[in-house]
Write an enzyme that holds these catalytic residues in place. Structure first.
Site, short mmCIF file in Angstrom:
data_model
loop_
_atom_site.label_atom_id
_atom_site.label_comp_id
_atom_site.label_asym_id
_atom_site.label_seq_id
_atom_site.Cartn_x
_atom_site.Cartn_y
_atom_site.Cartn_z
CE LYS A 1 -1.81 2.78 2.87
NZ LYS A 1 -1.90 4.08 2.19
CB CYS B 1 12.55 8.36 8.83
SG CYS B 1 13.39 7.30 7.66
#
Lengths: 502, 310
Positions: free
Chosen positions: A208, A316
């Site tokens: 996804k 990140c």
């Protein structure tokens, strides 16, 4: 950003006196050099990729994906609901049992090599599409995202028929069906990080992509078709958080891999509790980038810039906390500001662009809100002098000095082009401050002294430590966090463990 | 249970059954019993709560009152473990290996005492208890040897496409809470404890609830071995009371749920997600010949990019 080659640079401590103001005669004006967008054709509508075919969502629902640099709609994309998740998981299960897990590793490898080659062949198309959908500069999508994605498939292709030599037992088995939820900051690269090791190990996948960046994952689905990958081995479900939640909680999933925020990572860990599903999480960070007084100055400045302004700070592992040794703090901040003044913000497709668009209005709001907290809590804001385009989502390179450890901008992940500057005196203090966070994804250290690099690397509690460089990635190099930055590793031999029953 | 031990059953604290029976029969000397305490930060407190609970043998006879640790005791144990972590993680692998081996040496010298404790706690024959103790000692020896080898099987030099020496090394996860197996009072405990601490983690262990006494004896060995205070903290008490506190605790980095029941695991795993603790359990597999699974479960992989240039 930055070349891979270490440059020689002056010693920071030896740099004395104010630097000369840039000569006005040396300021270059750039003519726009846009990459052609004609190379990629974007369909007005995309379906879900299930069992080897594109088809609309059962509910018929779609959502728009925007170009964040212009706010124009690029395409309408199907929104997968629970019924679609179920179909995709069923297709993946069937492909796992009938095709993929029984295929010899050497044959799986050849499919992965094919995908790697197709990515290389169509790399410009992917790069343009990535920059359009994500907002990142074409220089980065072209030179970092797409080549690394291809390299990941190439690397893991080679493991597919060598698993018994990987140190996980004589006959390591795949886990089964993997549900993989990826973020919007490196859309294709994250898809490659998830799919390549999973497929090499013999699993099938339901991927996804993020709501705001679905297009390159759908183009990758087309590549899977072109590679002749058996139907159902890779399925791509577009949608938002609800689609991800339905996928993660589907009982037919054996393994979940998630890259995204720590907040959502914790929700997934809670939802997975007691189910026996295998889970790996690659989450947020608040990395310290530690600059000692003996660091080579030009190299350090480039590294700091690359550490936090690469990909608009949507990284990140971004070096979002700059820890500078007190004796050189003024010099570093001064030089940093000069360097930031030369960064070019604007059209992501322009080959001169350093700073692209913020990926979404929601993210822009978050960056704006946290920066305002920096002001409110008493830090000093400095903004790079650059003009923001009239439409689209933009945030200029921003520096906060006078930041203390208790400030929100020193504790919370901003995920934008905002750098918090703190100082330290001794190496011990640098370590204590670097480790003063619940995260532990990455860290940087800048010094000319090799023994100090290793001393710092041993003490900083982070999964990746860059010395005299920052934001380097390689398929052979394991990546992942300590503490609340998640668990499991991606990349290298270690990355296989996430997809083997070990 | 009367003050005077029945002749057919050895009194607590008297580890040589033959001698105990003789002494009781002759009425020559009253046995000196032991108080079974907690082990926190190298000290032996009673529970700060003042609570205890009765521990009985297979026939329901009272063996002793064990301390019933409270949530405060558990928090104290975590604090001690956190304090001991930098020193223990920073010790050389060679040193940690020797420290673990020394635990085996000391247990060997007290093997008879351990065998008597295990026989009473688990209702085993003397022979079976002796072999359980021997296996526990051998576990220490096995894991001691791993201290300076695990980095060589779990680490790597990675051939990246650039001018860097890129290497990956395993590091200890941090403070590990362990719920020890409930049935096997000593071998089970050692099997889950040794792999945690050999790599530099520090441990908070919740001993078997119905069979906690051999664990307390082990803590007495640890206290007089070279294991630094705080590296192992051992609590006796109610698992159902302590495990949720450990799972909730924000300064615990990993939790081993081996000694919990399947019915409790989902709630404990959910609580552990609050700070993304690494969660481990492998049912009864601790009883298998030891491998590297448990060693690797409480390690983090750190990857360092070191520049190469002139």
């Amino acid at each position: 950003m930055g070349s891979g080659k270490p440059k020689s640079g002056g010693d920071l401590a030896a740099t004395s006196g104010p630097l000369a103001a840039p000569d006005a005669g040396l300021i270059w004006e750039y003519a726009p050099a846009p990459e052609s967008r004609d190379i990629v054709s974007i369909a007005p509508e995309y379906g879900l990729f299930i069992d080897g075919e594109f088809r609309p969502a059962e509910s018929g629902r779609t959502f728009a994906t925007l170009n964040p640099a212009t706010e124009e709609s690029l395409s309408q994309v199907a929104e997968a609901g629970p019924a679609d998740v179920d179909r995709a998981v069923t297709a993946a299960r069937s492909a796992y049992e009938r095709a993929w897990s029984v295929l010899p590793g050497s044959e799986r490898a050849k499919y992965l090599f094919r995908i790697a080659r197709l990515l290389q062949e169509r790399s410009r198309e992917f790069a343009v599409l990535e920059s359009l959908d994500n907002g990142k500069p074409i220089r980065e999508s072209r030179d970092v995202d797409i080549p690394l994605a291809a390299a990941h498939f190439f690397y893991y292709a080679g493991w597919a028929d060598k698993l018994e030599h990987a140190g996980y037992g004589a006959d390591p088995r795949p886990v089964g069906v993997a549900g993989q939820v990826i973020p919007w900051n490196f859309p294709l690269l994250m898809a490659a990080w998830k799919l390549a090791p999973a497929l090499a190990a013999g699993n099938t996948c339901v991927l996804k992509p993020a709501e705001t960046t679905p297009l390159t994952a759908l183009l990758l689905a087309e590549v899977c078709q072109q590679a002749g990958l058996p139907p159902g081995v890779v399925n791509v479900l577009t949608g938002a958080g609800e689609t991800g939640a339905a996928l993660v909680s589907h009982p037919g999933i054996d393994k979940i891999a998630f890259t995204g925020s720590t907040e959502v990572g914790k929700q997934i860990a809670q939802a997975t509790a007691g189910t026996g599903k295998k889970l790996t999480l690659e989450l947020g960070g608040k990395a310290a980038n530690v600059v000692f007084d003996d660091a080579p100055v030009e190299q350090a400045i480039e590294g700091i810039v690359n550490g936090i302004f690469f990909n608009q700070g949507h990284v990140c592992c971004a070096g979002s906390r700059l820890l500078v040794q007190e004796s050189v703090a003024d010099v570093v901040v001064d030089r940093l500001q000069r360097r930031l003044g030369t960064l070019r913000l604007g059209d992501p497709l322009d080959k001169n662009t350093d700073i692209g668009a913020i990926n979404s209005r929601q993210q822009l709001d978050k960056i704006t809100e946290l920066s305002a907290a920096g002001d409110a809590e008493g830090a000093h804001r400095w903004t790079a002098p650059c003009q923001l385009p009239a439409s689209g989502f933009w945030f200029p390179p921003t520096l906060f000095t006078g930041v203390s450890q208790s400030h929100r901008i020193a504790r919370e992940e901003i995920f934008g082009p905002v750098l918090s500057v703190l100082t330290f005196r001794t190496p011990e203090e640098a370590v204590a401050k670097a480790n003063n966070t619940p995260y532990g994804l990455s860290a940087g250290v800048w010094t000319d002294k090799g023994s100090r690099i290793l001393w710092m690397a041993q003490r900083m509690r982070a999964g990746v430590v860059w010395a005299n460089t920052y934001n380097r990635f390689d398929p052979a190099s394991p990546f992942g966090g300590y503490q609340e930055s998640g668990y499991g590793r991606e990349g290298g031999r270690h990355g296989l463990a996430a997809y083997l029953d070990v | 249970m009367s003050d005077r031990a029945p002749a057919k059953k050895p009194a607590r604290g008297q580890v040589q059954p033959g001698r105990a029976a003789t002494a009781a029969a002759a009425g020559a000397r009253l046995g000196v019993r032991k108080t079974y305490k907690l082990f926190i930060g190298g000290a032996f407190p009673r529970s700060e709560s003042g609570r205890s609970y009765p521990v009985r043998d297979r026939d329901g006879e009272l063996l002793a009152h064990a301390a019933r640790a409270s949530r405060k005791d558990l928090r104290d144990a975590v604090k001690a473990a956190r304090g001991a972590f930098p020193g223990w993680a920073g010790a050389t692998a060679y040193n940690r290996g020797q420290v673990l081996y020394r635990v085996a040496e000391l247990m060997e010298g007290r093997a008879a005492q351990f065998a008597a404790e295990v026989a009473q706690a688990e209702g085993l024959s003397a022979g079976k208890a002796e072999s359980a103790v021997a296996a526990a000692i051998d576990r220490w020896v096995w894991y001691a040897g791993w201290s300076d080898k695990v980095a060589q099987i779990a680490g790597a030099a990675n051939p990246v496409a650039g001018p860097y020496f890129n290497f990956s090394v395993p590091e200890p996860t941090g403070v590990v809470a362990t719920i020890a197996p409930q049935q096997s009072s000593l071998l089970g405990l050692v099997s889950v404890l040794a792999p945690v601490i050999v790599t530099g983690n520090t441990a908070v262990v919740i001993a078997s609830e119905p069979r906690p006494l051999p664990a307390v004896v082990l803590s007495e060995v640890l206290a007089t071995s070279d294991v630094p205070p705080g590296v192992v903290n051992l609590l006796t008490g109610y698992t159902g009371e302590l495990a949720p506190v450990a799972a909730d605790h924000m300064d615990v980095n990993a939790i081993d749920l081996t000694g919990t029941g399947p019915a409790d695991r989902a709630a404990l795993e959910r609580a552990a997600a609050a700070n993304l603790k690494r969660v481990y359990h492998d049912g009864e597999r601790w009883a298998d010949p030891p491998g590297t699974r448990r060693l690797l479960a409480t390690l983090e992989i750190k990857t360092v990019w070191h520049p190469a240039g002139i």
